[in-house]
Motif scaffolding. Structure first.
Motif, mmCIF file in Angstrom:
data_model
loop_
_atom_site.group_PDB
_atom_site.id
_atom_site.type_symbol
_atom_site.label_atom_id
_atom_site.label_comp_id
_atom_site.label_asym_id
_atom_site.label_seq_id
_atom_site.Cartn_x
_atom_site.Cartn_y
_atom_site.Cartn_z
ATOM 1 N N MET A 1 -3.306 -26.994 24.624
ATOM 2 C CA MET A 1 -2.527 -28.197 24.895
ATOM 3 C C MET A 1 -1.053 -27.830 24.966
ATOM 4 O O MET A 1 -0.583 -26.988 24.216
ATOM 5 C CB MET A 1 -2.767 -29.196 23.764
ATOM 6 C CG MET A 1 -2.092 -30.526 23.938
ATOM 7 S SD MET A 1 -2.427 -31.338 25.526
ATOM 8 C CE MET A 1 -4.207 -31.456 25.509
ATOM 9 N N SER A 2 -0.367 -28.447 25.900
ATOM 10 C CA SER A 2 1.057 -28.162 26.055
ATOM 11 C C SER A 2 1.780 -29.467 26.365
ATOM 12 O O SER A 2 1.142 -30.483 26.694
ATOM 13 C CB SER A 2 1.269 -27.172 27.201
ATOM 14 O OG SER A 2 0.891 -27.800 28.406
ATOM 15 N N THR A 4 3.588 -30.034 28.939
ATOM 16 C CA THR A 4 3.415 -30.379 30.364
ATOM 17 C C THR A 4 2.023 -30.977 30.615
ATOM 18 O O THR A 4 1.870 -31.905 31.404
ATOM 19 C CB THR A 4 3.619 -29.156 31.288
ATOM 20 O OG1 THR A 4 2.998 -28.034 30.696
ATOM 21 C CG2 THR A 4 5.068 -28.858 31.521
ATOM 22 N N ARG A 5 1.050 -30.459 29.906
ATOM 23 C CA ARG A 5 -0.309 -31.005 30.029
ATOM 24 C C ARG A 5 -0.317 -32.471 29.555
ATOM 25 O O ARG A 5 -0.987 -33.324 30.128
ATOM 26 C CB ARG A 5 -1.287 -30.147 29.219
ATOM 27 C CG ARG A 5 -2.648 -30.721 29.011
ATOM 28 C CD ARG A 5 -3.706 -30.188 30.003
ATOM 29 N NE ARG A 5 -4.972 -30.887 29.823
ATOM 30 C CZ ARG A 5 -5.444 -31.826 30.627
ATOM 31 N NH1 ARG A 5 -4.801 -32.163 31.727
ATOM 32 N NH2 ARG A 5 -6.587 -32.435 30.364
ATOM 33 N N LYS A 8 0.962 -34.614 32.215
ATOM 34 C CA LYS A 8 -0.049 -34.729 33.284
ATOM 35 C C LYS A 8 -1.125 -35.734 32.854
ATOM 36 O O LYS A 8 -1.616 -36.515 33.670
ATOM 37 C CB LYS A 8 -0.638 -33.333 33.529
ATOM 38 C CG LYS A 8 -1.805 -33.226 34.450
ATOM 39 C CD LYS A 8 -1.345 -32.787 35.844
ATOM 40 C CE LYS A 8 -2.450 -32.508 36.855
ATOM 41 N NZ LYS A 8 -3.553 -33.397 36.898
ATOM 42 N N MET A 9 -1.475 -35.685 31.555
ATOM 43 C CA MET A 9 -2.485 -36.632 31.058
ATOM 44 C C MET A 9 -1.997 -38.061 31.244
ATOM 45 O O MET A 9 -2.755 -38.945 31.633
ATOM 46 C CB MET A 9 -2.819 -36.336 29.584
ATOM 47 C CG MET A 9 -3.662 -35.075 29.403
ATOM 48 S SD MET A 9 -3.804 -34.558 27.678
ATOM 49 C CE MET A 9 -5.137 -35.604 27.097
ATOM 50 N N ASP A 36 -6.200 -33.591 20.523
ATOM 51 C CA ASP A 36 -5.248 -32.934 21.446
ATOM 52 C C ASP A 36 -3.993 -32.437 20.732
ATOM 53 O O ASP A 36 -3.474 -31.378 21.051
ATOM 54 C CB ASP A 36 -4.813 -33.920 22.542
ATOM 55 C CG ASP A 36 -5.983 -34.373 23.400
ATOM 56 O OD1 ASP A 36 -6.771 -33.510 23.829
ATOM 57 O OD2 ASP A 36 -6.120 -35.596 23.626
ATOM 58 N N ARG A 75 -6.162 -24.508 19.939
ATOM 59 C CA ARG A 75 -6.075 -25.375 21.125
ATOM 60 C C ARG A 75 -5.057 -26.519 21.008
ATOM 61 O O ARG A 75 -4.227 -26.688 21.900
ATOM 62 C CB ARG A 75 -7.460 -25.942 21.475
ATOM 63 C CG ARG A 75 -7.543 -26.479 22.894
ATOM 64 C CD ARG A 75 -8.786 -27.334 23.120
ATOM 65 N NE ARG A 75 -8.672 -28.647 22.516
ATOM 66 C CZ ARG A 75 -8.130 -29.703 23.104
ATOM 67 N NH1 ARG A 75 -7.660 -29.617 24.317
ATOM 68 N NH2 ARG A 75 -8.048 -30.863 22.477
#
Ligand code: KIV
Length: 283
Positions: A1-2, A4-5, A8-9, A36, A75
């Motif tokens: 998980m980042s 930026t992710r 996007k989510m 997350d 993660r």
């Protein structure tokens, strides 16, 4: 998980799940459950350390617990709260505190309470390369100024202030904002106006994600206090108390340890009893 992710989510309409954790086993379990984002929250003070508020929590406390959490997971994104008054001095002083979380705690991002008044500091931390999550609405570090744990944003002036705060944090480079204890209507507005994710707690269903405190989700407490915005998914407090009570009972009854928990040897140990062995033992 980042970070930026996460953005996007939001864009893809995928809800973000976040929970607090303060130690290795809880963080491992949260990761295994598919969470997350893990927040090493300064709620540590209330739920683990037994304080009345988050104010006594120190930077060393946060580093110690962040280390345990980051050792446990790979993660989820791990976000650490900057504790009370660690980011209100000079920028240099604040960067030193943040640096300790990142270097000693192996933190990945920090969370800070406040709006416009901390935007410049947020900007400096982000420019130093550290992702910042904002936190507006009910901000527990200001509970004495706010006058209690009350729903925020109920007047139009308050709502305007919270929108201005959120926009200032976004402008300063925050990658997400926790929105605590505000009305459904206001969190919907904030979620629509921001391009970064909103993570709600007591802020209704319109946020891009939700966060709850580990001990609330699992009722991992000896003295549960009902909160309207919390849903308990387990009752660990009762399970733990019952488990320990059965252990105590079996120790007292000498039914634990049983044969299956014991180890044996073929050695003749009789002579080792020496002077301490009384007459009845010798027979
Ligand atoms: O410290 C904490 O657990 C928090 C959450 C309530 C968002 O800040």
């Amino acid at each position: 998980m980042s970070t930026t992710r996460m953005r996007k989510m939001k864009a893809d309409g995928i809800p973000i799940s976040m929970i607090t954790a303060y130690d290795y086993p809880s963080a491992r379990l949260a990761e295994q459950a598919g969470v997350d984002v893990i927040l090493v929250g300064d709620s540590l003070g209330n739920v683990v350390l037994g304080y009345e508020s988050t104010l006594p929590v120190t930077l060393d406390d946060m580093i110690y617990h962040t280390k345990a959490v980051t050792r446990a997971v790979s993660r989820p994104l791990v976000v650490t709260d900057l504790p009370f008054l660690t980011y209100h001095g000079t920028i240099d002083h604040t960067l030193t505190q943040v640096g300790r979380i990142m270097r000693e705690g192996l933190g990945q991002a920090v969370k800070m309470e406040g709006g416009i008044e901390i935007a410049q500091t947020v900007d400096a931390i982000v420019k130093a390369g550290v992702p910042v999550m904002g936190h507006i609405g009910l901000t527990p570090q200001s509970v004495f100024q706010i006058g209690g744990y009350k729903v925020q944003g109920k007047t139009s002036a308050q709502a305007q202030k919270l929108l201005d705060d959120a926009l200032a944090l976004e402008q300063a480079g925050a990658f997400a904002i926790v929105v605590e204890l505000v009305t459904d209507e206001l969190s919907e507005l904030l979620t629509r106006r921001l391009s970064i994710p909103t993570i709600g707690i007591g802020a209704g269903k319109h946020c891009d994600g939700q966060v709850l405190v580990f001990h609330d989700v699992l009722q991992y407490t000896a003295d549960p206090v009902p909160k309207k915005f919390v849903k308990a998914y387990a009752n660990l407090g009762d399970h733990i108390r019952d488990g320990i009570a059965r252990y105590v009972q079996e120790v007292k009854a000498r039914s634990f340890p049983a044969e299956e928990h014991s180890f044996h040897t073929d050695l003749e140990l009789g002579q080792l009893y020496g002077h301490h062995r009384d007459e009845s033992d010798k027979e």
